[in-house]
Design a protein around this motif. Structure first.
Motif, PDB file in Angstrom:
ATOM      1  N   GLY A 119      -2.727  17.308  44.618  1.00  0.00           N
ATOM      2  CA  GLY A 119      -2.309  18.451  45.518  1.00  0.00           C
ATOM      3  C   GLY A 119      -1.160  19.359  44.886  1.00  0.00           C
ATOM      4  O   GLY A 119      -0.888  19.085  43.748  1.00  0.00           O
ATOM      5  N   LEU A 120      -0.682  20.192  45.316  1.00  0.00           N
ATOM      6  CA  LEU A 120       0.257  21.294  44.684  1.00  0.00           C
ATOM      7  C   LEU A 120       1.642  20.577  45.095  1.00  0.00           C
ATOM      8  O   LEU A 120       2.149  20.276  46.114  1.00  0.00           O
ATOM      9  CB  LEU A 120       0.244  22.515  45.413  1.00  0.00           C
ATOM     10  CG  LEU A 120      -0.970  23.431  44.988  1.00  0.00           C
ATOM     11  CD1 LEU A 120      -1.659  24.104  46.002  1.00  0.00           C
ATOM     12  CD2 LEU A 120      -0.406  24.466  43.801  1.00  0.00           C
ATOM     13  N   GLN A 121       2.347  20.674  43.839  1.00  0.00           N
ATOM     14  CA  GLN A 121       3.751  20.106  44.078  1.00  0.00           C
ATOM     15  C   GLN A 121       5.017  21.236  43.623  1.00  0.00           C
ATOM     16  O   GLN A 121       4.585  21.911  42.588  1.00  0.00           O
ATOM     17  CB  GLN A 121       3.923  18.776  43.106  1.00  0.00           C
ATOM     18  CG  GLN A 121       5.162  18.312  42.807  1.00  0.00           C
ATOM     19  CD  GLN A 121       5.189  17.149  41.890  1.00  0.00           C
ATOM     20  OE1 GLN A 121       4.677  17.032  41.006  1.00  0.00           O
ATOM     21  NE2 GLN A 121       6.371  16.099  42.122  1.00  0.00           N
ATOM     22  N   LEU A 122       5.969  21.343  44.192  1.00  0.00           N
ATOM     23  CA  LEU A 122       6.958  22.252  44.014  1.00  0.00           C
ATOM     24  C   LEU A 122       7.813  21.863  42.654  1.00  0.00           C
ATOM     25  O   LEU A 122       8.322  20.664  42.742  1.00  0.00           O
ATOM     26  CB  LEU A 122       7.883  22.412  45.058  1.00  0.00           C
ATOM     27  CG  LEU A 122       9.093  23.395  44.847  1.00  0.00           C
ATOM     28  CD1 LEU A 122       8.454  24.713  44.930  1.00  0.00           C
ATOM     29  CD2 LEU A 122      10.042  23.356  46.165  1.00  0.00           C
ATOM     30  N   LEU A 123       7.772  22.611  41.666  1.00  0.00           N
ATOM     31  CA  LEU A 123       8.533  22.283  40.549  1.00  0.00           C
ATOM     32  C   LEU A 123       9.879  22.837  40.735  1.00  0.00           C
ATOM     33  O   LEU A 123      10.882  22.061  40.242  1.00  0.00           O
ATOM     34  CB  LEU A 123       7.968  23.231  39.124  1.00  0.00           C
ATOM     35  CG  LEU A 123       6.937  22.345  38.487  1.00  0.00           C
ATOM     36  CD1 LEU A 123       6.790  23.407  37.237  1.00  0.00           C
ATOM     37  CD2 LEU A 123       7.551  21.156  37.812  1.00  0.00           C
ATOM     38  N   LEU A 124      10.288  23.854  41.214  1.00  0.00           N
ATOM     39  CA  LEU A 124      11.531  24.471  41.127  1.00  0.00           C
ATOM     40  C   LEU A 124      11.501  25.763  42.084  1.00  0.00           C
ATOM     41  O   LEU A 124      10.440  26.365  42.394  1.00  0.00           O
ATOM     42  CB  LEU A 124      12.231  24.859  39.960  1.00  0.00           C
ATOM     43  CG  LEU A 124      11.220  25.769  38.571  1.00  0.00           C
ATOM     44  CD1 LEU A 124      11.352  27.233  39.143  1.00  0.00           C
ATOM     45  CD2 LEU A 124      11.934  25.514  37.426  1.00  0.00           C
ATOM     46  N   LYS A 125      12.643  26.319  42.472  1.00  0.00           N
ATOM     47  CA  LYS A 125      12.813  27.390  43.328  1.00  0.00           C
ATOM     48  C   LYS A 125      13.855  28.364  43.004  1.00  0.00           C
ATOM     49  O   LYS A 125      15.211  27.648  42.550  1.00  0.00           O
ATOM     50  CB  LYS A 125      12.638  27.144  44.804  1.00  0.00           C
ATOM     51  CG  LYS A 125      13.831  26.357  45.246  1.00  0.00           C
ATOM     52  CD  LYS A 125      13.697  26.161  47.015  1.00  0.00           C
ATOM     53  CE  LYS A 125      14.907  25.362  47.551  1.00  0.00           C
ATOM     54  NZ  LYS A 125      14.838  25.030  48.824  1.00  0.00           N
ATOM     55  N   TYR A 126      13.805  29.770  43.094  1.00  0.00           N
ATOM     56  CA  TYR A 126      14.976  30.567  43.050  1.00  0.00           C
ATOM     57  C   TYR A 126      15.233  31.068  44.398  1.00  0.00           C
ATOM     58  O   TYR A 126      14.157  31.781  45.058  1.00  0.00           O
ATOM     59  CB  TYR A 126      14.692  31.481  41.991  1.00  0.00           C
ATOM     60  CG  TYR A 126      15.757  32.664  42.151  1.00  0.00           C
ATOM     61  CD1 TYR A 126      15.382  34.082  42.687  1.00  0.00           C
ATOM     62  CD2 TYR A 126      16.977  32.850  41.820  1.00  0.00           C
ATOM     63  CE1 TYR A 126      16.059  34.936  42.856  1.00  0.00           C
ATOM     64  CE2 TYR A 126      17.775  33.511  41.832  1.00  0.00           C
ATOM     65  CZ  TYR A 126      17.567  34.826  42.324  1.00  0.00           C
ATOM     66  OH  TYR A 126      18.598  35.895  42.482  1.00  0.00           O
ATOM     67  N   THR A 127      16.292  31.308  45.091  1.00  0.00           N
ATOM     68  CA  THR A 127      16.677  31.733  46.196  1.00  0.00           C
ATOM     69  C   THR A 127      17.821  32.450  46.332  1.00  0.00           C
ATOM     70  O   THR A 127      18.857  32.396  47.342  1.00  0.00           O
ATOM     71  CB  THR A 127      16.569  30.917  47.398  1.00  0.00           C
ATOM     72  OG1 THR A 127      17.551  29.758  47.145  1.00  0.00           O
ATOM     73  CG2 THR A 127      15.248  30.005  47.533  1.00  0.00           C
ATOM     74  N   SER A 128      18.348  33.284  45.115  1.00  0.00           N
ATOM     75  CA  SER A 128      19.307  34.168  45.117  1.00  0.00           C
ATOM     76  C   SER A 128      20.740  33.567  44.699  1.00  0.00           C
ATOM     77  O   SER A 128      21.654  33.912  45.056  1.00  0.00           O
ATOM     78  CB  SER A 128      19.495  34.954  46.312  1.00  0.00           C
ATOM     79  OG  SER A 128      20.140  34.296  47.398  1.00  0.00           O
TER      80      SER A 128
END
Lengths: 115, 112
Positions: free
Chosen positions: A43-52
């Motif tokens: 499945g799809l796995q979150l690597l990283l995120k940018y949220t300001s």
């Protein structure tokens, strides 16, 4: 409207060398940006995120990405590739909460690691 | 804890037959729900999303439709499948106002 462009459909690097996966985005609002990884038959796995918050974002498995507003880019990097990094990577732009609830994926970049 | 269920996992259907893929989320309320299709070389294509019961936004005009009859249920349908509908369909949810997707395990559809 928002969109995301992953500039390379395939990237090949040797084990132990740096990884660079490129992503450019467009968005009418201040976007949130993400990288997801999909290993073969997984499945799809979150690597990283940018949220300001901080523009340099660190994720799992040694990956990081830098948000550059002036270049509308969010490239994914890793200093030293490992065989287990072979997978497909997706750059994602989202404006959820900003009058637009779409979450848009790029077409993906398949990362090949050469021994 | 929140979980997302998607079924069937695998489906083989003849051209012209109907389709129904179901997705349910547990452990949360009022989620945003999404249907994506993953086809080789095309990444994840957003098909539909929903911010509430009965509210469906369509991204791609085609012979597919979506419905949200209950808060945590999202259904993808077709009256007559085409060969080009083959692919891997993924349901996902986010908490309202948030933006990190959680995906179901996916449904692989083969249209013959």
């Amino acid at each position: 409207a928002q969109s995301v462009t992953q500039l390379d459909s395939h990237v090949s690097v040797s084990e132990g060398t740096p990884v660079l996966l490129r992503c450019n985005y467009s968005s009418s609002y201040s976007p949130s940006l993400f990288w997801y990884v999909q290993h073969p038959n997984k499945g799809l796995q979150l690597l990283l995120k940018y949220t300001s918050a901080a523009t340099l974002v660190k994720g799992i498995n040694g990956f990081e990405a830098e948000f550059k507003k002036s270049e509308t880019s969010f490239h994914l990097t890793k200093p030293s590739a490992h065989m287990s990094d072979a997978a497909e990577y997706f750059c994602v732009v989202s404006n959820v909460g900003d009058r637009d609830d779409k979450i848009i994926f790029g077409k993906g970049t398949r990362l090949h690691i050469l021994p | 804890s929140q979980t997302i269920h998607q079924w069937p996992a695998t489906l083989v259907q003849p051209v012209g037959s109907p389709l129904s893929l179901e997705c349910t989320v547990e452990g949360t309320s009022n989620p945003n729900l999404y249907w994506y299709r993953q086809a080789a070389g095309r990444g994840l294509q957003l098909l539909f999303y929903s911010v509430g019961i009965g509210q469906i936004s369509s991204e791609v005009p085609q012979n597919l439709s979506a419905s949200r009859p209950q808060d945590r249920q999202f259904i993808l349908s077709s009256k007559k499948l085409l060969l080009s509908d083959s692919g891997f369909y993924l349901c996902a949810w986010v908490r309202a106002g948030a933006n990190v997707l959680t995906f179901g395990a996916g449904s692989r559809l083969t249209v013959l």
